[in-house]
Design an enzyme around this catalytic site. Structure first.
Site, PDB file in Angstrom:
ATOM      1  N   CYS A 165      -4.765   5.860  -4.466  1.00 24.86           N
ATOM      2  CA  CYS A 165      -4.096   4.565  -4.382  1.00 24.86           C
ATOM      3  C   CYS A 165      -2.644   4.782  -4.790  1.00 24.86           C
ATOM      4  CB  CYS A 165      -4.774   3.542  -5.297  1.00 24.86           C
ATOM      5  SG  CYS A 165      -3.953   1.924  -5.318  1.00 24.86           S
ATOM      6  N   GLY A 224      -1.356   2.250  -7.142  1.00 27.84           N
ATOM      7  CA  GLY A 224      -2.050   2.479  -8.411  1.00 27.84           C
ATOM      8  C   GLY A 224      -1.410   3.596  -9.210  1.00 27.84           C
ATOM      9  N   CYS A 279       0.866  -1.180   0.000  1.00 35.72           N
ATOM     10  CA  CYS A 279       0.000   0.000   0.000  1.00 35.72           C
ATOM     11  C   CYS A 279       0.898   1.223   0.000  1.00 35.72           C
ATOM     12  CB  CYS A 279      -0.916  -0.009   1.217  1.00 35.72           C
ATOM     13  SG  CYS A 279      -2.015   1.426   1.295  1.00 35.72           S
ATOM     14  N   GLU A 335     -10.050  -0.509  -5.843  1.00 32.31           N
ATOM     15  CA  GLU A 335      -9.113  -1.408  -5.190  1.00 32.31           C
ATOM     16  C   GLU A 335      -9.794  -2.711  -4.785  1.00 32.31           C
ATOM     17  OE1 GLU A 335      -6.280   0.146  -2.391  1.00 32.31           O
ATOM     18  OE2 GLU A 335      -6.932   2.200  -2.788  1.00 32.31           O
ATOM     19  N   HIS A 347      -2.065  -4.919 -10.534  1.00 32.37           N
ATOM     20  CA  HIS A 347      -2.772  -3.765 -11.092  1.00 32.37           C
ATOM     21  C   HIS A 347      -3.086  -3.978 -12.563  1.00 32.37           C
ATOM     22  CE1 HIS A 347      -2.408  -0.802  -7.782  1.00 32.37           C
ATOM     23  NE2 HIS A 347      -1.359  -1.531  -7.468  1.00 32.37           N
TER      24      HIS A 347
END
Length: 275
Positions: free
Chosen positions: A213, A216, A68, A204, A155
């Site tokens: 994110c 991301g 994260c 997510e 992703h």
């Protein structure tokens, strides 16, 4: 805490082992009857002796996460406030996906070495015969063209012309759960403004649509960089704010820079989560 609107409950587990069960995590994450968060993060003693600390990550639905980006910046800011990390100091901390290096520019701005993006399908994981710049899947009777990468978590990134397109509300969850991703995926929709500016929304896995994110943003920049569409330094604008992503390409680590903010703190007896 939050990093540009991606919000977290951060638990100090340096002296007490993390022991919450998935149902308890879901109860704590409920925004109506709990505290509410996109992810829960525990700060614990390291498993890897080369690292100073370990942090665990759990989504709102109680499922574990491998990485994260916004969360690790909050971990660094939290460690600084706890007296365990000095401004300007490079410190290696351990995530579920492996070590990352962090450095505080000040008490609220953090730069993180996110490692090198992984594009090989097996490392994402993605069901594909070979690595490619573009993949295709059929979602809701339409063909989506996407790029795929792992930044410690999987992703899928789709380039779009309009982030306000209402079709994205349905496509995001469907792409997240698509069978091509054995472990699910974070579904990002990116609009390229120019070679140094992207706009992004991310659905997510385990948390749904979030205001930001970090991984991301890293994934979107990395995929477009591989295609030659962006420069080595890019600002990624998300609904909650902006991140700077720097990457020189294969063989180099990708760096993410952005803020981390404290919101409130408190105590909640574990017994309160049993129901």
């Amino acid at each position: 805490m939050h990093g540009i609107g991606n919000d977290f409950v951060v638990l100090d587990c340096r002296e007490h082992a993390f022991a919450l069960q998935p149902a308890q995590i879901r109860a704590l994450g409920d925004r109506h009857t709990g505290v509410g968060f996109d992810q829960l993060i525990s700060i614990e003693p390291p498993r890897d002796p080369s690292c100073a600390f370990y942090y665990g990550i759990w989504n709102t639905d109680g499922s574990p996460s491998g990485q994260c980006g916004n969360g690790v910046r909050c971990v660094a800011a939290w460690l600084h406030r706890a007296g365990a990390l000095a401004i300007g100091e490079l410190v290696m901390i351990e995530s579920p996906s492996g070590p990352v290096t962090v450095r505080l520019a000040n008490a609220h701005e953090v730069t993180v070495d996110m490692g090198e993006p992984v594009f090989e399908p097996a490392g994402i994981p993605l069901l594909a015969d070979s690595m490619a710049d573009h993949y295709e899947v059929v979602v809701d009777n339409r063909t989506l063209v996407f790029g795929a990468v792992s930044m410690g978590n999987p992703h899928a990134v789709v380039t779009v012309n309009d982030l306000a397109d209402p079709a994205l509300e349905q496509l995001g969850p469907l792409l997240t759960a698509h069978a091509s991703f054995a472990e699910g995926a974070n579904a990002g929709f990116v609009q390229r403004v120019d070679r140094s500016h992207l706009r992004l929304r991310v659905h997510e896995r385990g948390a749904g649509w979030t205001r930001a994110c970090g991984t991301g943003a890293c994934a979107a920049m990395a995929i477009l960089h591989q295609r030659g569409e962006v420069s080595d330094s890019v600002t990624v604008e998300l609904p909650g704010g902006k991140l700077r992503i720097d990457w020189s390409g294969p063989g180099h680590p990708l760096w993410m820079s952005g803020p981390a903010a404290f919101v409130f703190e408190g105590e909640w007896p574990v017994s309160a989560l049993s129901g």
